[in-house]
Design an enzyme around this catalytic site. Sequence first.
Site, PDB file in Angstrom:
ATOM      1  N   ALA A 169       2.270   1.690  -3.531  1.00  0.00           N
ATOM      2  CA  ALA A 169       1.045   1.993  -4.615  1.00  0.00           C
ATOM      3  C   ALA A 169       0.758   3.431  -4.354  1.00  0.00           C
ATOM      4  O   ALA A 169       0.664   4.247  -5.131  1.00  0.00           O
ATOM      5  CB  ALA A 169      -0.238   1.097  -4.253  1.00  0.00           C
ATOM      6  N   GLU A 170       0.529   4.022  -2.998  1.00  0.00           N
ATOM      7  CA  GLU A 170       0.123   5.276  -2.597  1.00  0.00           C
ATOM      8  C   GLU A 170       1.170   6.397  -3.090  1.00  0.00           C
ATOM      9  O   GLU A 170       1.017   7.309  -3.595  1.00  0.00           O
ATOM     10  CB  GLU A 170      -0.266   5.377  -1.376  1.00  0.00           C
ATOM     11  CG  GLU A 170      -0.682   6.923  -1.088  1.00  0.00           C
ATOM     12  CD  GLU A 170      -1.584   7.166   0.366  1.00  0.00           C
ATOM     13  OE1 GLU A 170      -1.965   8.178   0.406  1.00  0.00           O
ATOM     14  OE2 GLU A 170      -2.159   6.055   0.677  1.00  0.00           O
ATOM     15  N   THR A 171       2.415   5.767  -2.793  1.00  0.00           N
ATOM     16  CA  THR A 171       3.844   6.665  -3.253  1.00  0.00           C
ATOM     17  C   THR A 171       3.614   7.048  -4.826  1.00  0.00           C
ATOM     18  O   THR A 171       3.500   8.089  -5.067  1.00  0.00           O
ATOM     19  CB  THR A 171       5.025   6.107  -2.897  1.00  0.00           C
ATOM     20  OG1 THR A 171       4.924   6.019  -1.499  1.00  0.00           O
ATOM     21  CG2 THR A 171       6.355   7.144  -3.471  1.00  0.00           C
ATOM     22  N   SER A 224       0.362   9.023  -5.925  1.00  0.00           N
ATOM     23  CA  SER A 224       0.330  10.312  -5.761  1.00  0.00           C
ATOM     24  C   SER A 224       1.421  11.062  -6.281  1.00  0.00           C
ATOM     25  O   SER A 224       1.251  12.128  -6.645  1.00  0.00           O
ATOM     26  CB  SER A 224       0.849  10.386  -3.894  1.00  0.00           C
ATOM     27  OG  SER A 224      -0.051  10.099  -3.167  1.00  0.00           O
ATOM     28  N   ALA A 248       0.762  -1.171  -0.054  1.00  0.00           N
ATOM     29  CA  ALA A 248      -0.049  -0.023   0.108  1.00  0.00           C
ATOM     30  C   ALA A 248       0.924   1.374   0.056  1.00  0.00           C
ATOM     31  O   ALA A 248       0.332   2.357  -0.726  1.00  0.00           O
ATOM     32  CB  ALA A 248      -1.127   0.112   1.354  1.00  0.00           C
TER      33      ALA A 248
END
Length: 164
Positions: free
Chosen positions: A74-76, A79, A71
């Site tokens: 993925a978020e890095t 974003s 996660a």
Amino acid sequence: MGEQQHVKFPQEVLDEYAALGVDLPALFSAGHLGNRMGVQILEASAERVVGTMPVEGNTQPYGLLHGGASAVLAETLGSIGSMLHGGVSKIAVGVDLNCTHHRGVRSGLVTGVATPVHRGRSTATYEIVITDEQEKRVCTARLTCLLREVTAKDASSIPDTSNA
């Protein structure tokens, strides 16, 4: 994280940030959490963001890659894509992240590739596919970011990279 200096950015993006006095490659990183987890950004544009993360050091008690680590990767990546899509006048803030974990990984490096699903004026959504070294899918994630206007407070928190 010195490796971040080798991120491939589109020239027009570098020029846009340079016009504001921001050295994007010097500023750019995976953030403190991403750095601790060994996230490396290899390529970055609004159309595609690629990064890697080691499995070692990011496992759960059974020795498998932790779902939370996937996660974070993925978020890095999502974003970063959202930030580059929003441009210098917007800030990307994650508002929804979901991850489906397909298989366990015990060693090596995982690679994430973020591609846009939707790029609008106020939101951006990216699909992030994380694979192992055999290119088998480990995780599929989707991140939606709110794109909000930069405020004076936001601008004052950007580190000075002119001497970097």
